[in-house]
Design a protein around this motif. Structure first.
Motif, PDB file in Angstrom:
ATOM      1  N   GLY A 127       0.818  -1.208   0.000  1.00  0.00           N
ATOM      2  CA  GLY A 127       0.000   0.000   0.000  1.00  0.00           C
ATOM      3  C   GLY A 127       0.850   1.256   0.000  1.00  0.00           C
ATOM      4  N   GLY A 128       1.993   1.205   0.673  1.00  0.00           N
ATOM      5  CA  GLY A 128       2.932   2.335   0.643  1.00  0.00           C
ATOM      6  C   GLY A 128       3.456   2.586  -0.759  1.00  0.00           C
ATOM      7  N   VAL A 129       3.708   1.526  -1.500  1.00  0.00           N
ATOM      8  CA  VAL A 129       4.135   1.666  -2.902  1.00  0.00           C
ATOM      9  C   VAL A 129       3.017   2.319  -3.708  1.00  0.00           C
ATOM     10  N   GLY A 130       1.774   1.942  -3.433  1.00  0.00           N
ATOM     11  CA  GLY A 130       0.640   2.543  -4.128  1.00  0.00           C
ATOM     12  C   GLY A 130       0.490   4.021  -3.813  1.00  0.00           C
ATOM     13  N   VAL A 131       0.705   4.392  -2.566  1.00  0.00           N
ATOM     14  CA  VAL A 131       0.633   5.810  -2.189  1.00  0.00           C
ATOM     15  C   VAL A 131       1.725   6.597  -2.914  1.00  0.00           C
ATOM     16  N   SER A 157       1.085   6.018 -16.584  1.00  0.00           N
ATOM     17  CA  SER A 157       1.778   4.841 -16.045  1.00  0.00           C
ATOM     18  C   SER A 157       1.614   4.752 -14.526  1.00  0.00           C
ATOM     19  N   GLN A 158       1.652   5.861 -13.839  1.00  0.00           N
ATOM     20  CA  GLN A 158       1.484   5.837 -12.389  1.00  0.00           C
ATOM     21  C   GLN A 158       0.037   5.550 -11.997  1.00  0.00           C
ATOM     22  N   GLY A 159      -0.894   5.982 -12.807  1.00  0.00           N
ATOM     23  CA  GLY A 159      -2.290   5.637 -12.560  1.00  0.00           C
ATOM     24  C   GLY A 159      -2.535   4.143 -12.706  1.00  0.00           C
ATOM     25  N   VAL A 160      -1.920   3.547 -13.718  1.00  0.00           N
ATOM     26  CA  VAL A 160      -2.038   2.095 -13.909  1.00  0.00           C
ATOM     27  C   VAL A 160      -1.376   1.356 -12.750  1.00  0.00           C
ATOM     28  N   MET A 161      -0.218   1.829 -12.303  1.00  0.00           N
ATOM     29  CA  MET A 161       0.455   1.192 -11.165  1.00  0.00           C
ATOM     30  C   MET A 161      -0.381   1.322  -9.899  1.00  0.00           C
ATOM     31  N   VAL A 195      -1.701  -1.833  -7.747  1.00  0.00           N
ATOM     32  CA  VAL A 195      -1.412  -1.993  -6.318  1.00  0.00           C
ATOM     33  C   VAL A 195      -2.712  -2.051  -5.521  1.00  0.00           C
ATOM     34  N   CYS A 196      -3.680  -1.234  -5.889  1.00  0.00           N
ATOM     35  CA  CYS A 196      -4.981  -1.243  -5.207  1.00  0.00           C
ATOM     36  C   CYS A 196      -5.646  -2.618  -5.354  1.00  0.00           C
ATOM     37  N   THR A 197      -5.580  -3.183  -6.540  1.00  0.00           N
ATOM     38  CA  THR A 197      -6.145  -4.509  -6.769  1.00  0.00           C
ATOM     39  C   THR A 197      -5.419  -5.565  -5.940  1.00  0.00           C
ATOM     40  N   LEU A 198      -4.090  -5.496  -5.905  1.00  0.00           N
ATOM     41  CA  LEU A 198      -3.316  -6.453  -5.111  1.00  0.00           C
ATOM     42  C   LEU A 198      -3.622  -6.333  -3.622  1.00  0.00           C
ATOM     43  N   VAL A 199      -3.704  -5.105  -3.136  1.00  0.00           N
ATOM     44  CA  VAL A 199      -3.932  -4.898  -1.704  1.00  0.00           C
ATOM     45  C   VAL A 199      -5.331  -5.369  -1.302  1.00  0.00           C
ATOM     46  N   PHE A 200      -6.351  -4.980  -2.070  1.00  0.00           N
ATOM     47  CA  PHE A 200      -7.705  -5.391  -1.703  1.00  0.00           C
ATOM     48  C   PHE A 200      -7.914  -6.891  -1.905  1.00  0.00           C
ATOM     49  N   GLY A 201      -7.341  -7.480  -2.941  1.00  0.00           N
ATOM     50  CA  GLY A 201      -7.425  -8.922  -3.127  1.00  0.00           C
ATOM     51  C   GLY A 201      -6.691  -9.674  -2.032  1.00  0.00           C
ATOM     52  N   GLY A 202      -5.505  -9.196  -1.667  1.00  0.00           N
ATOM     53  CA  GLY A 202      -4.749  -9.831  -0.586  1.00  0.00           C
ATOM     54  C   GLY A 202      -5.430  -9.683   0.756  1.00  0.00           C
ATOM     55  N   ALA A 203      -6.071  -8.526   0.982  1.00  0.00           N
ATOM     56  CA  ALA A 203      -6.795  -8.327   2.238  1.00  0.00           C
ATOM     57  C   ALA A 203      -7.992  -9.279   2.328  1.00  0.00           C
TER      58      ALA A 203
END
Length: 146
Positions: free
Chosen positions: A75-79, A99-103, A107-115
């Motif tokens: 999430g820090g990487v996403g911020v 590119s940063q919007g896609v990243m 990251v948002c998808t990874l964090v919410f899926g992992g949560a």
């Protein structure tokens, strides 16, 4: 004899100064560089999580660590991606903004899926501690008695 020059009678410019777009080559280079650094950070974060459940001892059974701390790091990487997109938008660096919007979305998808995955596993291990993938008794699981 030189006469003094008067300031212009009417100035139609708006704003402190005119801003120009960022150079396209530098924009693409910075966008690609940031994506590379962020993907490297994500691979390191989730690689460390994967290695937490890896052992070379054939007798010992090891489960992976809880994913919550690793999700916070991701999430820090996403911020940081969102902040970089903001700076790039101010500089009118369109490729970096995209590119940063896609990243940030990745990251948002990874964090919410992992949560969701970790929450499901925590619920399963709380209800049935002997389930596959549970590390015996977890701290704070509400187990009482000897």
């Amino acid at each position: 004899m030189d006469l003094p020059k008067a300031p212009p009678a009417f100035d139609a410019t708006t704003g402190p100064e005119e801003r120009h777009r960022a150079d396209r080559g530098a924009d693409i280079g910075i966008g690609c560089g940031l994506v590379f650094v962020e993907l490297t950070a994500l691979v390191l974060i989730f690689g460390l999580w994967f290695l937490s459940g890896f052992t070379l001892d054939p007798v010992e059974t090891v489960g992976t660590d809880s994913l919550w701390n690793y999700l916070a790091a991701a999430g820090g990487v996403g911020v940081l991606a969102v902040v970089a997109a903001g700076f790039a938008a101010r500089a009118r660096a369109i490729a970096t903004v995209i590119s940063q919007g896609v990243m940030a979305a990745l990251v948002c998808t990874l964090v919410f899926g992992g949560a969701a995955l970790q929450s499901h596993e925590d619920t399963l291990c709380r209800d049935m501690p002997s389930a596959a993938g549970c590390k015996g008794v977890r701290s704070g699981a509400g187990v009482s008695g000897p």
